[in-house]
Design an enzyme around this catalytic site. Structure first.
Site, PDB file in Angstrom:
ATOM      1  N   ALA A  63      22.987 -64.233  16.201  1.00 22.69           N
ATOM      2  CA  ALA A  63      21.768 -64.186  16.999  1.00 22.69           C
ATOM      3  C   ALA A  63      21.883 -62.974  17.922  1.00 22.69           C
ATOM      4  CB  ALA A  63      21.616 -65.474  17.789  1.00 22.69           C
ATOM      5  N   GLY A 108      25.150 -66.939  14.256  1.00 25.54           N
ATOM      6  CA  GLY A 108      23.940 -67.283  13.516  1.00 25.54           C
ATOM      7  C   GLY A 108      23.931 -66.707  12.098  1.00 25.54           C
ATOM      8  N   GLU A 111      25.950 -69.085  10.121  1.00 26.60           N
ATOM      9  CA  GLU A 111      25.117 -70.299   9.983  1.00 26.60           C
ATOM     10  C   GLU A 111      23.983 -70.094   8.978  1.00 26.60           C
ATOM     11  OE1 GLU A 111      24.749 -70.281  14.269  1.00 26.60           O
ATOM     12  OE2 GLU A 111      25.321 -72.392  14.314  1.00 26.60           O
ATOM     13  N   GLU A 131      30.853 -68.193  18.997  1.00 29.10           N
ATOM     14  CA  GLU A 131      30.013 -68.607  20.132  1.00 29.10           C
ATOM     15  C   GLU A 131      30.819 -68.989  21.367  1.00 29.10           C
ATOM     16  OE1 GLU A 131      29.411 -69.342  17.010  1.00 29.10           O
ATOM     17  OE2 GLU A 131      27.265 -69.262  16.596  1.00 29.10           O
TER      18      GLU A 131
HETATM   19  N1  DAK Z   1      23.366 -59.102  18.881  1.00 29.90           N
HETATM   20  C1  DAK Z   1      22.847 -57.939  19.342  1.00 29.90           C
HETATM   21  N2  DAK Z   1      23.349 -56.737  19.003  1.00 29.90           N
HETATM   22  C2  DAK Z   1      24.424 -56.697  18.209  1.00 29.90           C
HETATM   23  C3  DAK Z   1      25.034 -57.879  17.708  1.00 29.90           C
HETATM   24  C4  DAK Z   1      24.436 -59.123  18.082  1.00 29.90           C
HETATM   25  N3  DAK Z   1      24.897 -60.299  17.634  1.00 29.90           N
HETATM   26  N4  DAK Z   1      26.094 -57.511  16.947  1.00 29.90           N
HETATM   27  C5  DAK Z   1      26.130 -56.178  16.973  1.00 29.90           C
HETATM   28  N5  DAK Z   1      25.143 -55.679  17.725  1.00 29.90           N
HETATM   29  C6  DAK Z   1      24.855 -54.294  18.023  1.00 29.90           C
HETATM   30  C7  DAK Z   1      25.859 -53.719  19.006  1.00 29.90           C
HETATM   31  O1  DAK Z   1      25.501 -54.055  20.325  1.00 29.90           O
HETATM   32  C8  DAK Z   1      25.744 -52.244  18.723  1.00 29.90           C
HETATM   33  O2  DAK Z   1      24.601 -51.751  19.369  1.00 29.90           O
HETATM   34  P1  DAK Z   1      24.657 -50.424  20.295  1.00 29.90           P
HETATM   35  O3  DAK Z   1      25.655 -50.729  21.349  1.00 29.90           O
HETATM   36  O4  DAK Z   1      25.114 -49.338  19.350  1.00 29.90           O
HETATM   37  O5  DAK Z   1      23.260 -50.258  20.786  1.00 29.90           O
HETATM   38  C9  DAK Z   1      25.487 -52.189  17.229  1.00 29.90           C
HETATM   39  O6  DAK Z   1      25.016 -53.489  16.861  1.00 29.90           O
HETATM   40  C10 DAK Z   1      26.749 -51.898  16.433  1.00 29.90           C
HETATM   41  O7  DAK Z   1      27.725 -52.836  16.840  1.00 29.90           O
HETATM   42  P2  DAK Z   1      29.214 -52.401  17.295  1.00 29.90           P
HETATM   43  O8  DAK Z   1      29.200 -51.037  17.888  1.00 29.90           O
HETATM   44  O9  DAK Z   1      29.760 -53.515  18.115  1.00 29.90           O
HETATM   45  O10 DAK Z   1      29.933 -52.313  15.879  1.00 29.90           O
HETATM   46  P3  DAK Z   1      31.462 -52.571  15.562  1.00 29.90           P
HETATM   47  O11 DAK Z   1      31.655 -52.162  14.155  1.00 29.90           O
HETATM   48  O12 DAK Z   1      32.333 -51.963  16.597  1.00 29.90           O
HETATM   49  O13 DAK Z   1      31.636 -54.165  15.673  1.00 29.90           O
HETATM   50  C11 DAK Z   1      31.024 -56.456  15.318  1.00 29.90           C
HETATM   51  C12 DAK Z   1      30.961 -54.997  14.800  1.00 29.90           C
HETATM   52  C13 DAK Z   1      30.126 -57.316  14.396  1.00 29.90           C
HETATM   53  C14 DAK Z   1      32.474 -56.977  15.216  1.00 29.90           C
HETATM   54  C15 DAK Z   1      30.536 -56.487  16.792  1.00 29.90           C
HETATM   55  O14 DAK Z   1      29.292 -55.819  16.864  1.00 29.90           O
HETATM   56  C16 DAK Z   1      30.371 -57.882  17.304  1.00 29.90           C
HETATM   57  O15 DAK Z   1      31.354 -58.563  17.646  1.00 29.90           O
HETATM   58  N6  DAK Z   1      29.118 -58.307  17.407  1.00 29.90           N
HETATM   59  C17 DAK Z   1      28.788 -59.609  17.974  1.00 29.90           C
HETATM   60  C18 DAK Z   1      29.082 -60.722  17.000  1.00 29.90           C
HETATM   61  C19 DAK Z   1      28.830 -62.072  17.593  1.00 29.90           C
HETATM   62  O16 DAK Z   1      29.426 -62.440  18.593  1.00 29.90           O
HETATM   63  N7  DAK Z   1      27.944 -62.777  16.963  1.00 29.90           N
HETATM   64  C20 DAK Z   1      27.587 -64.117  17.387  1.00 29.90           C
HETATM   65  C21 DAK Z   1      26.440 -64.033  18.305  1.00 29.90           C
HETATM   66  S1  DAK Z   1      26.139 -65.596  19.051  1.00 29.90           S
HETATM   67  C22 DAK Z   1      21.477 -71.464  19.549  1.00 29.90           C
HETATM   68  C23 DAK Z   1      21.237 -71.026  18.303  1.00 29.90           C
HETATM   69  C24 DAK Z   1      21.966 -70.007  17.763  1.00 29.90           C
HETATM   70  C25 DAK Z   1      22.957 -69.413  18.465  1.00 29.90           C
HETATM   71  C26 DAK Z   1      23.205 -69.863  19.710  1.00 29.90           C
HETATM   72  C27 DAK Z   1      22.475 -70.869  20.261  1.00 29.90           C
HETATM   73  N8  DAK Z   1      20.699 -72.562  20.083  1.00 29.90           N
HETATM   74  C28 DAK Z   1      20.000 -73.403  19.189  1.00 29.90           C
HETATM   75  C29 DAK Z   1      20.678 -72.743  21.474  1.00 29.90           C
HETATM   76  C30 DAK Z   1      23.685 -68.327  17.836  1.00 29.90           C
HETATM   77  C31 DAK Z   1      24.535 -67.595  18.553  1.00 29.90           C
HETATM   78  C32 DAK Z   1      25.154 -66.403  17.980  1.00 29.90           C
HETATM   79  O17 DAK Z   1      24.951 -66.003  16.858  1.00 29.90           O
END
Ligand code: DAK
Length: 258
Positions: A63, A108, A111, A131
């Site tokens: 997400a 997400g 998921e 998360e």
């Molecule tokens: N959201 C927004 N932007 C993201 C992103 C994300 N999940 N993942 C990557 N990006 C963006 C980065 O911010 C970056 O943007 P700029 O800084 O260049 O503007 C660009 O994509 C490239 O990412 P990186 O520079 O970080 O690239 P790397 O190769 O260094 O790293 C990575 C790739 C995938 C390991 C890293 O980007 C990363 O860790 N990303 C976050 C992954 C993550 O934590 N995903 C889970 C998100 S939490 C709910 C329902 C659903 C959810 C929650 C609640 N309810 C029903 C209440 C779901 C929650 C989630 O999914």
């Protein structure tokens, strides 16, 4: 559509999430667009759906954290409801859905793949539910569907640690059915979709219902569900043609979804 592409082939379709700037992360607009595309699938023609991410780095990196960071309790609940509704719609699609996981499938994104019937992955795929490292719980089914697929112990390990696993570990855990090189992933997904789409559509859809509904109940009730869907295939044109062709030692005509 800004972030979702939809392409139809011979009785199957490909939905591609295409938001390269954020590694295909799901913001509200992406969720809306997926919802619109799913609603518009012509189920009389399309017999299998492939979901994938654009590029070769990411399926869906979760997400959208930038959007979520500013949510209030009220807007957070709205965002959660929207996502959950879209994911449930995908899980309940009558046709089989294949996730072609071509890179990061985090939060997400993981998921989203769990909503699909079958997951296949590229060598560089990474799965995880990070998360808890962000101060939240999985909200699009991760606490429920992951354990149903890989077992409670391994699921809890992934959920509690936020650890990311690679494609080969995902394969060992039966999270994915097969692993391919990046170049081979989509051809493999399309071959699988085409094979499914060549079979009798009502029989395939009834099989999906029988497996999914049967998993929610005890074995005796599940076998009753199976008998229902088995019976439901009879008197369809495809059942009659499939069996007639066998008895006449010939290839059946193309199935018709009737
Ligand atoms: N959201 C927004 N932007 C993201 C992103 C994300 N999940 N993942 C990557 N990006 C963006 C980065 O911010 C970056 O943007 P700029 O800084 O260049 O503007 C660009 O994509 C490239 O990412 P990186 O520079 O970080 O690239 P790397 O190769 O260094 O790293 C990575 C790739 C995938 C390991 C890293 O980007 C990363 O860790 N990303 C976050 C992954 C993550 O934590 N995903 C889970 C998100 S939490 C709910 C329902 C659903 C959810 C929650 C609640 N309810 C029903 C209440 C779901 C929650 C989630 O999914």
């Amino acid at each position: 559509m800004d972030f979702v592409k939809y392409e139809t082939k011979e009785h199957y379709a490909i939905l591609t999430i295409d938001r390269p700037k954020a590694l295909n992360a799901l913001n509200s607009q992406v969720l809306e667009e997926i919802d619109t595309v799913i609603d518009a699938i012509d189920l009389m023609d399309i017999r299998c759906l492939i979901i994938t991410g654009a590029g070769n780095k990411s399926f869906v990196a979760g997400a959208d954290i930038a959007e979520m960071a500013n949510l209030t309790q009220r807007t957070g609940e709205q965002f959660g409801r929207k996502g959950s509704a879209v994911f449930r719609k995908i899980a309940r699609l009558p046709i089989p859905v294949i996730a072609a996981v071509n890179g990061y499938a985090l939060g997400g994104g993981c998921e989203l793949s769990l909503c699909c019937d079958i997951r296949i992955a590229s060598e560089n795929a990474r799965f995880g539910q990070p998360e808890v490292t962000l101060g939240i719980t999985p909200g699009f089914g991760g606490t429920q569907r992951l354990a149903r697929i890989i077992g409670t112990g391994k699921a809890k390990e992934m959920l509690y640690t936020g650890r990311t696993i690679d494609a080969h570990e995902a394969h060992r855990l039966l999270l994915v059915n097969n692993v391919y090189s990046s170049d081979e992933l989509m051809p493999a997904a399309e071959k699988l979709a085409a094979t499914i789409a060549a079979n009798a559509p009502i029989a395939v859809q009834n099989t999906k219902c029988a497996v999914n509904e049967g998993k929610q109940v005890d074995i005796d009730s599940a076998l009753t569900i199976e008998a229902h869907y088995f019976g439901n295939c009879f008197e369809t044109q495809d059942q009659m043609e499939g069996m007639k062709a066998f008895l006449e030692h010939r290839q059946h005509e193309d199935f018709t979804n009737n």
